[in-house]
Write a protein that holds these residues in place. Structure first.
Motif, PDB file in Angstrom:
ATOM      1  N   VAL A   1       0.852  -1.192   0.000  1.00 48.29           N
ATOM      2  CA  VAL A   1       0.000   0.000   0.000  1.00 48.29           C
ATOM      3  C   VAL A   1       0.886   1.240   0.000  1.00 48.29           C
ATOM      4  N   ASP A   2       0.516   2.220  -0.799  1.00 47.59           N
ATOM      5  CA  ASP A   2       1.209   3.512  -0.782  1.00 47.59           C
ATOM      6  C   ASP A   2       0.674   4.315   0.405  1.00 47.59           C
ATOM      7  N   SER A   3       1.414   4.313   1.501  1.00 44.96           N
ATOM      8  CA  SER A   3       0.937   4.960   2.727  1.00 44.96           C
ATOM      9  C   SER A   3       0.878   6.479   2.590  1.00 44.96           C
TER      10      SER A   3
ATOM     11  N   VAL B   1       1.478  -4.288   3.661  1.00 39.34           N
ATOM     12  CA  VAL B   1       2.787  -3.646   3.793  1.00 39.34           C
ATOM     13  C   VAL B   1       2.608  -2.186   3.399  1.00 39.34           C
ATOM     14  N   TRP B   2       2.605  -1.310   4.392  1.00 42.85           N
ATOM     15  CA  TRP B   2       2.443   0.122   4.121  1.00 42.85           C
ATOM     16  C   TRP B   2       3.802   0.685   3.746  1.00 42.85           C
ATOM     17  N   ASN B   3       3.985   0.906   2.451  1.00 36.81           N
ATOM     18  CA  ASN B   3       5.260   1.363   1.906  1.00 36.81           C
ATOM     19  C   ASN B   3       5.312   2.903   1.893  1.00 36.81           C
ATOM     20  N   LYS B   4       6.482   3.432   1.577  1.00 35.42           N
ATOM     21  CA  LYS B   4       6.733   4.869   1.410  1.00 35.42           C
ATOM     22  C   LYS B   4       6.517   5.660   2.704  1.00 35.42           C
ATOM     23  N   ILE B   5       6.937   5.079   3.847  1.00 30.93           N
ATOM     24  CA  ILE B   5       6.804   5.817   5.107  1.00 30.93           C
ATOM     25  C   ILE B   5       7.759   7.005   5.145  1.00 30.93           C
ATOM     26  N   ASP B   6       8.785   7.001   4.264  1.00 32.71           N
ATOM     27  CA  ASP B   6       9.673   8.164   4.182  1.00 32.71           C
ATOM     28  C   ASP B   6       8.929   9.379   3.644  1.00 32.71           C
TER      29      ASP B   6
ATOM     30  N   MET C   1       6.025  10.223   6.569  1.00 35.91           N
ATOM     31  CA  MET C   1       6.601  10.609   7.862  1.00 35.91           C
ATOM     32  C   MET C   1       6.149   9.694   8.991  1.00 35.91           C
ATOM     33  N   ALA C   2       5.958   8.401   8.697  1.00 37.78           N
ATOM     34  CA  ALA C   2       5.608   7.425   9.736  1.00 37.78           C
ATOM     35  C   ALA C   2       6.870   6.668  10.157  1.00 37.78           C
ATOM     36  N   SER C   3       6.742   5.856  11.207  1.00 36.88           N
ATOM     37  CA  SER C   3       7.868   5.070  11.704  1.00 36.88           C
ATOM     38  C   SER C   3       7.691   3.602  11.342  1.00 36.88           C
TER      39      SER C   3
ATOM     40  N   SER D   1      -0.975  -7.838  11.126  1.00 38.94           N
ATOM     41  CA  SER D   1      -1.877  -7.306  10.112  1.00 38.94           C
ATOM     42  C   SER D   1      -1.215  -6.295   9.193  1.00 38.94           C
ATOM     43  N   ARG D   2      -0.150  -5.644   9.689  1.00 43.85           N
ATOM     44  CA  ARG D   2       0.425  -4.556   8.900  1.00 43.85           C
ATOM     45  C   ARG D   2       1.894  -4.361   9.258  1.00 43.85           C
ATOM     46  N   VAL D   3       2.728  -4.124   8.236  1.00 46.85           N
ATOM     47  CA  VAL D   3       4.133  -3.784   8.429  1.00 46.85           C
ATOM     48  C   VAL D   3       4.382  -2.444   7.745  1.00 46.85           C
ATOM     49  N   LEU D   4       4.916  -1.490   8.491  1.00 51.98           N
ATOM     50  CA  LEU D   4       5.210  -0.169   7.943  1.00 51.98           C
ATOM     51  C   LEU D   4       6.692  -0.082   7.615  1.00 51.98           C
ATOM     52  N   LEU D   5       7.025   0.311   6.365  1.00 51.93           N
ATOM     53  CA  LEU D   5       8.421   0.358   5.941  1.00 51.93           C
ATOM     54  C   LEU D   5       8.596   1.296   4.760  1.00 51.93           C
ATOM     55  N   SER D   6       9.837   1.434   4.334  1.00 56.29           N
ATOM     56  CA  SER D   6      10.169   2.177   3.115  1.00 56.29           C
ATOM     57  C   SER D   6      11.083   1.296   2.280  1.00 56.29           C
ATOM     58  N   ALA D   7      10.585   0.830   1.154  1.00 53.80           N
ATOM     59  CA  ALA D   7      11.389  -0.025   0.283  1.00 53.80           C
ATOM     60  C   ALA D   7      12.563   0.753  -0.310  1.00 53.80           C
ATOM     61  N   ARG D   8      12.361   2.055  -0.526  1.00 51.89           N
ATOM     62  CA  ARG D   8      13.417   2.853  -1.149  1.00 51.89           C
ATOM     63  C   ARG D   8      14.590   3.095  -0.195  1.00 51.89           C
ATOM     64  N   SER D   9      14.288   3.472   1.048  1.00 49.75           N
ATOM     65  CA  SER D   9      15.357   3.755   2.004  1.00 49.75           C
ATOM     66  C   SER D   9      15.835   2.509   2.747  1.00 49.75           C
TER      67      SER D   9
END
Length: 378
Positions: free
Chosen positions: A284-286, A315-320, A323-325, A337-345
């Motif tokens: 998901v594009d967060s 997977v909530w992507n693009k947290i960069d 501005m999420a953690s 149920s959910r993993v928050l991350l940034s695939a780019r960073s």
């Protein structure tokens, strides 16, 4: 006699509000679709209706407004962010004197540009021909003419009948080729299943970052870009997760709201990889304001292809960008149920790898228990 206008790339976008909401997001999306297809957007026309007009979809007054906007901006293409019938397309092109394209045709055009593999090109051509088959009668009047010339005059086969027959033969041949490729894919899939390897598929809305995440996890070097439908072909790679061993991770085509049914049918062989997976990672594009609508659209397509009941982790992507953690979230039952991350960073990738390792270990334990119970029954 009506002949279809020649194609162009200066486009006017048309969005009608039927009370479905999210109009700004839908307009932004069709703008991206248009630019992805190579069009230059020079005007936008919006309207509100209770239901589509049977003849012109938008009604006579709004059609005249569209024509004025197109003429003022020297546009040669009008793109409807809706599916319109062949009769409506014909009537609009007659009235506007420029080419009219609906949402399905636009998406099919982008798929044709993006297809790289042999299978992908076959699937796109099949979808295009299936879409074209509904447009033969009403869109092109020259197809009603009978063949002429010495020996061909009289009650011979009409051009329309010839085109329909040739189109049907081509569709039949494409389906046969895709069936062969589907069997080959099934053989590879059964080989993985015999090795008891966990199969994980990345699914999600187009441009959510699936391919970027796939590359970050597997170092596969799959094509990834900030554009709609950058990936059409399913790519599978092994991913080593320490004591959990190897799993198979697959990157799949991105979904979109109102995905043409002909595309879903044509990409059946590719989407089989998703249906047969043990786990879906729903990317998901967060950072998107319309993420809930995108999640609903993806789940709708998953239901349509028979994958709605498969285990799924978001997977909530693009947290960069949002501005999420980075974190792992659980539901009320304690399930992830959910993993928050940034695939780019790369932030949060370690958390996702640990989640996948835990799932893989549970999968192995479950298979071992099933095998043991079978041995005891004998």
């Amino acid at each position: 006699m009506f002949e279809r206008p020649s194609a162009g790339n200066r486009a006017v976008l048309v969005q009608v509000d039927f009370g479905q909401g999210g109009i700004d997001e839908r307009l932004a999306e069709v703008g991206l679709l248009a630019s992805s297809a190579g069009a230059s957007v020079v005007g936008v026309v919006q309207g509100r209706r209770q239901a589509p007009d049977p003849a012109l979809y938008v009604g006579k007054g709004k059609a005249e407004e569209i024509g004025q906007v197109a003429q003022m901006n020297d546009a040669d293409l009008v793109i409807f962010n809706h599916d319109i019938t062949a009769a409506q397309q014909r009537n609009l092109e007659r009235k506007l004197n420029c080419r009219v394209v609906d949402r399905s045709a636009l998406i099919l055009d982008i798929f044709a540009l993006r297809a790289k593999s042999h299978e992908g090109k076959l699937q796109v051509e099949l979808a295009q021909l299936q879409h074209l088959s509904t447009r033969l009668v009403r869109g092109w009047t020259h197809l009603e003419r009978q063949k002429g010339g010495i020996g061909l005059r009289g009650p011979g086969e009409k051009q329309l009948e010839t085109d329909r027959r040739l189109l049907g033969e081509r569709v039949k041949m494409l389906k046969a080729r895709l069936t062969v490729l589907e069997r080959q894919r099934a053989v590879r899939r059964r080989s993985r299943e015999r090795r008891d390897v966990l199969s994980v598929s990345l699914v999600g809305y187009t441009n959510a970052g699936k391919s970027t995440l796939f590359n970050a996890l597997t170092k596969a070097g799959a094509y990834a870009a900030d554009q709609l439908f950058a990936t059409l072909d399913t790519t599978s790679r092994r991913l080593f997760l320490g004591e959990a061993g190897n799993i198979v991770l697959s990157d799949t085509v991105g979904f979109i709201r109102d995905l043409p049914h002909s595309l879903v049918a044509a990409f059946h062989a590719t989407l089989e990889e998703t249906v047969s997976a043990d786990l879906l990672l729903h990317v998901v594009d967060s950072s998107s304001d319309d993420r809930e609508g995108q999640i609903a659209a993806v789940n709708g397509v998953l239901e349509e292809i028979g994958a709605g009941m498969l285990p799924q982790i978001q997977v909530w992507n693009k947290i960069d960008a949002s501005m999420a953690s980075a974190e792992v979230q659980q539901d009320a039952c304690g399930n992830i149920s959910r993993v928050l991350l940034s695939a780019r960073s790369g932030e949060g990738l370690v958390l996702l790898r640990q989640v996948l390792a835990d799932v893989a270990l549970k999968h192995k334990a479950s298979l071992a228990a099933i095998s043991e119970s079978r041995d005891e029954s004998y």
